[in-house]
Design an enzyme around this catalytic site. Sequence first.
Site, PDB file in Angstrom:
ATOM      1  N   LYS A  17      -3.386  -4.569  -8.839  1.00 62.47           N
ATOM      2  CA  LYS A  17      -2.959  -3.243  -8.380  1.00 62.47           C
ATOM      3  C   LYS A  17      -4.084  -2.256  -8.639  1.00 62.47           C
ATOM      4  O   LYS A  17      -4.468  -2.029  -9.784  1.00 62.47           O
ATOM      5  CB  LYS A  17      -1.690  -2.804  -9.109  1.00 62.47           C
ATOM      6  CG  LYS A  17      -1.195  -1.425  -8.689  1.00 62.47           C
ATOM      7  CD  LYS A  17       0.100  -1.066  -9.401  1.00 62.47           C
ATOM      8  CE  LYS A  17       0.621   0.292  -8.964  1.00 62.47           C
ATOM      9  NZ  LYS A  17       1.901   0.640  -9.635  1.00 62.47           N
TER      10      LYS A  17
ATOM     11  N   ASP B  57      10.874   6.950 -11.459  1.00 64.28           N
ATOM     12  CA  ASP B  57      10.506   6.830 -10.037  1.00 64.28           C
ATOM     13  C   ASP B  57      11.180   5.604  -9.431  1.00 64.28           C
ATOM     14  O   ASP B  57      10.651   4.972  -8.526  1.00 64.28           O
ATOM     15  CB  ASP B  57       8.986   6.733  -9.892  1.00 64.28           C
ATOM     16  CG  ASP B  57       8.524   6.884  -8.442  1.00 64.28           C
ATOM     17  OD1 ASP B  57       9.151   7.664  -7.696  1.00 64.28           O
ATOM     18  OD2 ASP B  57       7.545   6.214  -8.055  1.00 64.28           O
TER      19      ASP B  57
ATOM     20  N   VAL C  79       0.850  -1.184   0.000  1.00 65.54           N
ATOM     21  CA  VAL C  79       0.000   0.000   0.000  1.00 65.54           C
ATOM     22  C   VAL C  79       0.886   1.234   0.000  1.00 65.54           C
ATOM     23  O   VAL C  79       1.918   1.280   0.670  1.00 65.54           O
ATOM     24  CB  VAL C  79      -0.957   0.007   1.220  1.00 65.54           C
ATOM     25  CG1 VAL C  79      -0.179  -0.003   2.524  1.00 65.54           C
ATOM     26  CG2 VAL C  79      -1.903   1.194   1.169  1.00 65.54           C
ATOM     27  N   GLY C  80       0.502   2.199  -0.805  1.00 61.92           N
ATOM     28  CA  GLY C  80       1.243   3.448  -0.869  1.00 61.92           C
ATOM     29  C   GLY C  80       0.286   4.606  -1.019  1.00 61.92           C
ATOM     30  O   GLY C  80      -0.934   4.451  -0.903  1.00 61.92           O
TER      31      GLY C  80
ATOM     32  N   GLU D  14      -0.442   6.108  -3.674  1.00 66.96           N
ATOM     33  CA  GLU D  14      -1.148   6.128  -4.947  1.00 66.96           C
ATOM     34  C   GLU D  14      -1.551   4.750  -5.459  1.00 66.96           C
ATOM     35  O   GLU D  14      -1.947   4.608  -6.612  1.00 66.96           O
ATOM     36  CB  GLU D  14      -0.297   6.854  -5.990  1.00 66.96           C
ATOM     37  CG  GLU D  14      -0.057   8.312  -5.608  1.00 66.96           C
ATOM     38  CD  GLU D  14       0.779   9.065  -6.618  1.00 66.96           C
ATOM     39  OE1 GLU D  14       1.375   8.403  -7.491  1.00 66.96           O
ATOM     40  OE2 GLU D  14       0.833  10.298  -6.544  1.00 66.96           O
TER      41      GLU D  14
END
Length: 296
Positions: free
Chosen positions: A128, A231, A102-103, A105
């Site tokens: 996702k 990223d 979990v993040g 975004e």
Amino acid sequence: MIDDVLKVFRKLDSKDLRILTGIEIGMKNFEWVPLEEIRKYTKLSFDKLEFRLLRLFRSNMVVGTKTPYEGYQIYFDGYDALALNTFVKRGSVSAIGDEIGVGKESVVHEAIREPELAIADPIPVIIKFHREGRTSFKRVKRVRDHLVDREHFSWIYAARLAAKREYDIMQTLYDKVSIPKPLDHNRHAIVMAPAKGSILVKTRLLEPEWVLDEILSQIKVVYSLGIIHSDLSEYNIFVSDEGVEFIDWPQYVTVDHPHADELLERDVSNVLAHFRRKYDLGKDMGEVISQIKEDV
């Protein structure tokens, strides 16, 4: 939480799903989709529609307002339900397991799909769910190049576009770059094969020099295809005995991006900093960048 979504999902019927779809479509033109617009799409009477909307509201599938008119938005749980319904119909997913990531975004869950042969074991997959726009529409719009020209903006648009963007680039890169195999995409969600091995940040490497060389080699391959991850860090690189795999691609840029050099250097810097910090391995930044760009 996906557990809450699943409990409600099992109870949704075709009329509930049509209401959610109607609100989803309406959010292209309205911040809050008017009740009348939902009624036109669903062809339900006001009484039946309001009864079902109240039930969906109590289940966190939708949110509503009475000011300046009665209107509704689909909530993430409702959007999850629509994506799951499509995946189940397509046979891409048959059951969902634990949350494994979990993040800010995205949320990632284990899942399985049924094999083509009945005698075979279920196939493990990953789902996702993109969550771009959940906390701040303005911030997401500011940092995402693909959103800057969009005037009417909602979290649905941000999450859906990010998922499509990631799925499309994964399809382009797969077979050329070490990434999980993309399997299906719908709305804000992607089904893919699990990444091999373990995430770099949580792995103690026996051969860190070999792994670092593998990572830099993959960055070079990606760059030779005209792409920069933009990223990349120890948080989205998986490591196994077979090599490395990169995940999380929605922020990729092409090499003709005005900040391409800066973004490439940031990716490489993140990787080198991790290996220097954890394994006391050092490489010259300039030399690494030159090697990546060599013969491209």
